[in-house]
Structures are given as structure tokens and as C-alpha cells.
Write an enzyme that holds these catalytic residues in place. Structure first.
Site, PDB file in Angstrom:
ATOM      1  N   GLU A  21      -9.335  31.919 -33.744  1.00  0.00           N
ATOM      2  CA  GLU A  21     -10.793  32.011 -33.576  1.00  0.00           C
ATOM      3  C   GLU A  21     -11.203  33.446 -33.220  1.00  0.00           C
ATOM      4  O   GLU A  21     -10.591  34.074 -32.356  1.00  0.00           O
ATOM      5  CB  GLU A  21     -11.248  31.070 -32.462  1.00  0.00           C
ATOM      6  CG  GLU A  21     -12.749  31.003 -32.269  1.00  0.00           C
ATOM      7  CD  GLU A  21     -13.160  30.070 -31.136  1.00  0.00           C
ATOM      8  OE1 GLU A  21     -12.277  29.670 -30.347  1.00  0.00           O
ATOM      9  OE2 GLU A  21     -14.358  29.747 -31.044  1.00  0.00           O
ATOM     10  N   LYS A  81     -18.965  27.038 -36.391  1.00  0.00           N
ATOM     11  CA  LYS A  81     -18.535  26.239 -35.241  1.00  0.00           C
ATOM     12  C   LYS A  81     -19.676  25.284 -34.850  1.00  0.00           C
ATOM     13  O   LYS A  81     -20.802  25.719 -34.615  1.00  0.00           O
ATOM     14  CB  LYS A  81     -18.197  27.164 -34.062  1.00  0.00           C
ATOM     15  CG  LYS A  81     -17.589  26.464 -32.854  1.00  0.00           C
ATOM     16  CD  LYS A  81     -17.092  27.494 -31.849  1.00  0.00           C
ATOM     17  CE  LYS A  81     -16.327  26.831 -30.701  1.00  0.00           C
ATOM     18  NZ  LYS A  81     -15.794  27.865 -29.753  1.00  0.00           N
ATOM     19  N   CYS A 119     -12.036  25.292 -32.521  1.00  0.00           N
ATOM     20  CA  CYS A 119     -11.744  25.193 -31.102  1.00  0.00           C
ATOM     21  C   CYS A 119     -12.292  23.965 -30.382  1.00  0.00           C
ATOM     22  O   CYS A 119     -11.760  22.876 -30.533  1.00  0.00           O
ATOM     23  CB  CYS A 119     -12.163  26.469 -30.369  1.00  0.00           C
ATOM     24  SG  CYS A 119     -11.301  26.562 -28.793  1.00  0.00           S
TER      25      CYS A 119
HETATM   26  N1  LIG Z   1     -13.202  28.800 -27.760  1.00  0.00           N
HETATM   27  C1  LIG Z   1     -13.538  27.627 -27.181  1.00  0.00           C
HETATM   28  O1  LIG Z   1     -14.341  26.854 -27.710  1.00  0.00           O
HETATM   29  N2  LIG Z   1     -12.975  27.341 -25.986  1.00  0.00           N
HETATM   30  C2  LIG Z   1     -13.483  26.263 -25.154  1.00  0.00           C
HETATM   31  C3  LIG Z   1     -12.423  25.814 -24.187  1.00  0.00           C
HETATM   32  C4  LIG Z   1     -11.535  24.753 -24.789  1.00  0.00           C
HETATM   33  O2  LIG Z   1     -12.052  23.907 -25.536  1.00  0.00           O
HETATM   34  O3  LIG Z   1     -10.336  24.746 -24.513  1.00  0.00           O
END
Ligand SMILES: NC(=O)NCCC(=O)O
Length: 400
Positions: A128, A204, A241
Site C-alpha cells: 500500500e 480504497k 488494507c
Molecule cells: N493502512 C491501513 O488501512 N491500516 C489500518 C490498520 C489496520 O487495518 O491494520
């Protein structure tokens, strides 16, 4: 930070420690333990000489496996695909210029992409927001917003040449500058097909508000839900993510025909490591497709202190991004994890025929109750909806 210091600071290779413990057992016990923990054992693939040389010269790890989980069919030929994933730390300090930071990441990733190409990888996904430090913890706009670029911007142009040279599909998660919407920002994955042309993009759709993940300061929930791309080798979906926490979200990609769903991520040990091995693996089993969970590695220290708003002291970093990327097959067999601290390339050879074979065996597509879920989700999405709980004061009415 040197690898020795990282290890001293508890950023140990837990996965290797676990596998070493298992390897020490008798074959019978080792096979049983691997079946319980990983769904069985993947077969290591010999690395090409060039890939090995690149990994030695540029200090990154390569783990390559064959997942021999599909049986040979009479009418269909195997659909063998080599799937890749790259996890990496930032290349220079966050205090360097935007251009120096991005160019250093391009230079680093180019070596891992070439190694992937030399290993015959067909489809590969980067982590990401790979072209920048994960600066969304800072809530600062100055500097970090300059990493944003259009879908057909310089990073895509840089990757297209590599994609075309190796006939390799490249999924490139960037910070997108939406020039059609007054320069609005999105967290976006650009899909570059094997001919080097841009096939499309996925934004996203689930934006976190947890801990230091202050991404809602920068971008909104994306407007391209569950897009599936027919690339040269397979139909792919991209669940970025935080979207990995929602089983119904994974289901959407399967319903729309995805054969492989990539989960480019950025997450840290103190928050999510116990969940990491569960979510993408369960999605592969429940939806009968391949999933690839990719997480960045390293600790990224920012110039100014920031706080999570939880009463704890302000700080200059998220903590440790623990890498540990892995692939899972529809029957639940998963590869060993990539390193918790090193830049790494994963290459996994699979046979996409396994998708239909597993779905035929378990009948999930046939036995799932989509009309029931649709009714419930539709009702539950109404703001005035209340769940009905059967109780002494609300006895169950017999269905007519
Ligand atoms: N980049 C991201 O969405 N991180 C959020 C934390 C997670 O979902 O572990």
C-alpha cells in the site's frame, strides 16, 4: 536501522522460530503440525541465478513456492500462474526531499521487480502507498501530499516498462491525485497489464480511524467497490488494507468473479499482528479463491511528533510494520510468511483450476444464503433499523 538492532528490539523472525520448532519434530509430527497451522506444506522453488544474485547484491529476501493443490483434470488444461508480492521498507530518511525519497524507492523496487520477472512471475502486487512513507499518521499535508500523482503519472510510466519487458501484470498502490476532481486525493491501486498498458484502478473503499491511522484526514472512501480486472493471466481484485477486516467485503470480489484478491496493506505489530494470519486466509477459504496479504516492513520516523489522541505520549513513528506477507489457496493451504523485518519478494506458483475444484467439493457458492444476507444487509443498512431479539417480553411468533 540495522537488522541486528531491529532483532534486538524484538522485531524477531517469529515465523522462522515457529517453523524451526516444527522442523525439529519427527516427520509424522511435523506433517501433522504443518497441516494444522498452514494447511500443509508448500514446495520450495529453486531461485534463478539472476534473482539470487540480485537478492544478495541488494540485500533482500526471496521466498518461492509451488502449491501443488489442484488435481489434473481430463478436459481442462492446468492454468498455472506465478503470483508475486513485494514488501519493503522506505529507502531513505523521511527528512529527505519528496523526489529523493520517491526515486530511492523506485530504485529499490526495480531490483525486486526484476528478480520477480527473472523468476517468471506473471502477476505481482506492491504494498500500500509504496512510493512514499506511510505519513498518514502525521495529519500533516505539507510535503506528504506532494507524493500524490495521477493514475498515468511518473510511477505508472516507470512500472509500465518493466511490466512490458517481463510480460508481468503489476498492481501499483499509490497516492492518487485525481486531476478530474480538482486534485482530490485517493488511496489507489493502478492495474498495469502484461503489455504495460493501464487496465484500470481500484480505490480504497474502507478508510481506518484506528490508532495513528489518520487516513480520513487525506482521502475519502473510494468509489470503485469490488472492481474485478481481467488481466492477461487471471481475474484479479484488490482489497486495500483496512478492507481486510470485513468478510462481506471479501465476498464482493468473489461474487464478481475474482480468482485472486490482493490485499496491499500497511499495518503495525502492536495493533494488528494477531489478526494478520487469519483474515486473508479465511477469505480464501470462504470465497474459494486465492488471496495475497502484503504488508510493508520497518519503522518510519517522522520529523515532527504526533499523537494518537488516546492519552499516550506523543511520538514520531507508528511502531514496527511487520511485513509477514503470505499467499493462501482456496483450500486454506498458505505459504510461510515473508520476513518481519526485511525487504522481500514472494513468488508462488498455483493452478487456478483449484478454484472450481474446491468450490465443487465444498459447495459454498451453492449453499450460501445470498437472499437471506441481502435481506438482512438491506434492512440493517436502514438508519432506523433495530435488531429483533427474542425474549420473554418479545416471544417468537410462529412462521405461517
Ligand atoms: N493502512 C491501513 O488501512 N491500516 C489500518 C490498520 C489496520 O487495518 O491494520
Amino acid at each position: 536501522m540495522s537488522k541486528e538492532i531491529q532483532k534486538e528490539e524484538g522485531e524477531l523472525e517469529y515465523h522462522d522460530i515457529l517453523l524451526d520448532l516444527i522442523k525439529g519434530q519427527s516427520k509424522k509430527k511435523k506433517d501433522a503440525l504443518m497441516k494444522i497451522l498452514y494447511g500443509g506444506e508448500c514446495i520450495p522453488i529453486e531461485l534463478s541465478e539472476k534473482a539470487t544474485d540480485l537478492s544478495t547484491e541488494h540485500d533482500f529476501e526471496i521466498k518461492a513456492f509451488n502449491l501443488p493443490t489442484a488435481y489434473e483434470e481430463e478436459l481442462r488444461k492446468p492454468r498455472k500462474v506465478r503470483i508475486g508480492a513485494i514488501q519493503n521498507s522506505i529507502a531513505v530518511s523521511t527528512t529527505e526531499s519528496v523526489e529523493k525519497q520517491r526515486n530511492a524507492l523506485w530504485a529499490k523496487i526495480e531490483k525486486l521487480l526484476i528478480a520477480a520477472g527473472e523468476m517468471g512471475t506473471n502477476i505481482i502486487c506492491l504494498q500500500e502507498a509504496w512510493t512514499m512513507p506511510f505519513a498518514f499518521c502525521t495529519r500533516e499535508k505539507k510535503k506528504w501530499m506532494e507524493f500524490a500523482e495521477p493514475i498515468d503519472g511518473p510511477t505508472t510510466k516507470f512500472l509500465s516498462k518493466i511490466a512490458k519487458k517481463y510480460q508481468m501484470v503489476i498492481l501499483s498502490p499509490i497516492l492518487e491525485r485525481d486531476i478530474k476532481r480538482q486534485g482530490q486525493i485517493w488511496n489507489t491501486v493502478v492495474v498495469i497489464d502484461a503489455d504495460g498498458e493501464v487496465l484500470g484502478f481500484q480505490r480504497k473503499t474502507h478508510i481506518p480511524r484506528v490508532g495513528d491511522f489518520n487516513e480520513s484526514t487525506y482521502y475519502m472512501e473510494g468509489n470503485t467497490p469490488h472492481t474485478v480486472f481481467e488481466t492477461k493471466y487471471a481475474k484479479v481484485g484488490i482489497n486495500i488494507c483496512y478492507g481486510r477486516h470485513f468478510p462481506e467485503n471479501w465476498a464482493g470480489y468473489g461474487l464478481k468473479g475474482a480468482e485472486i484478491v490482493f490485499n496491499p496493506s500497511a499495518t503495525v505489530g502492536l495493533l494488528s499482528e494477531p489478526l494478520w494470519g487469519v483474515e486473508a486466509r479465511n477469505a480464501a477459504i470462504a470465497n474459494g479463491y486465492f488471496t495475497v496479504a502484503i504488508n510493508r516492513v520497518g519503522t518510519e520516523v517522522f520529523p515532527n511528533e504526533f499523537t494518537s489522541g488516546n492519552g499516550l505520549p506523543s511520538h514520531k513513528d507508528f511502531g514496527h510494520f511487520y511485513g509477514s506477507s503470505f499467499l493462501t489457496a482456496p483450500n486454506g493451504l498458505r505459504t510461510p510468511s515473508l520476513s518481519r523485518v526485511r525487504d522481500s519478494l514472494l513468488v508462488a506458483e498455483v493452478d487456478l483450476n483449484q478454484i472450481r475444484q474446491v468450490r465443487d467439493k465444498w459447495c459454498f457458492p451453492m449453499t450460501r444464503r445470498l437472499p437471506d444476507y441481502a435481506k438482512l444487509f438491506n434492512e440493517a443498512s436502514q438508519l432506523d433499523w433495530e435488531p429483533e431479539i427474542i425474549s420473554k417480553s418479545n416471544p417468537q411468533k410462529k412462521k405461517k
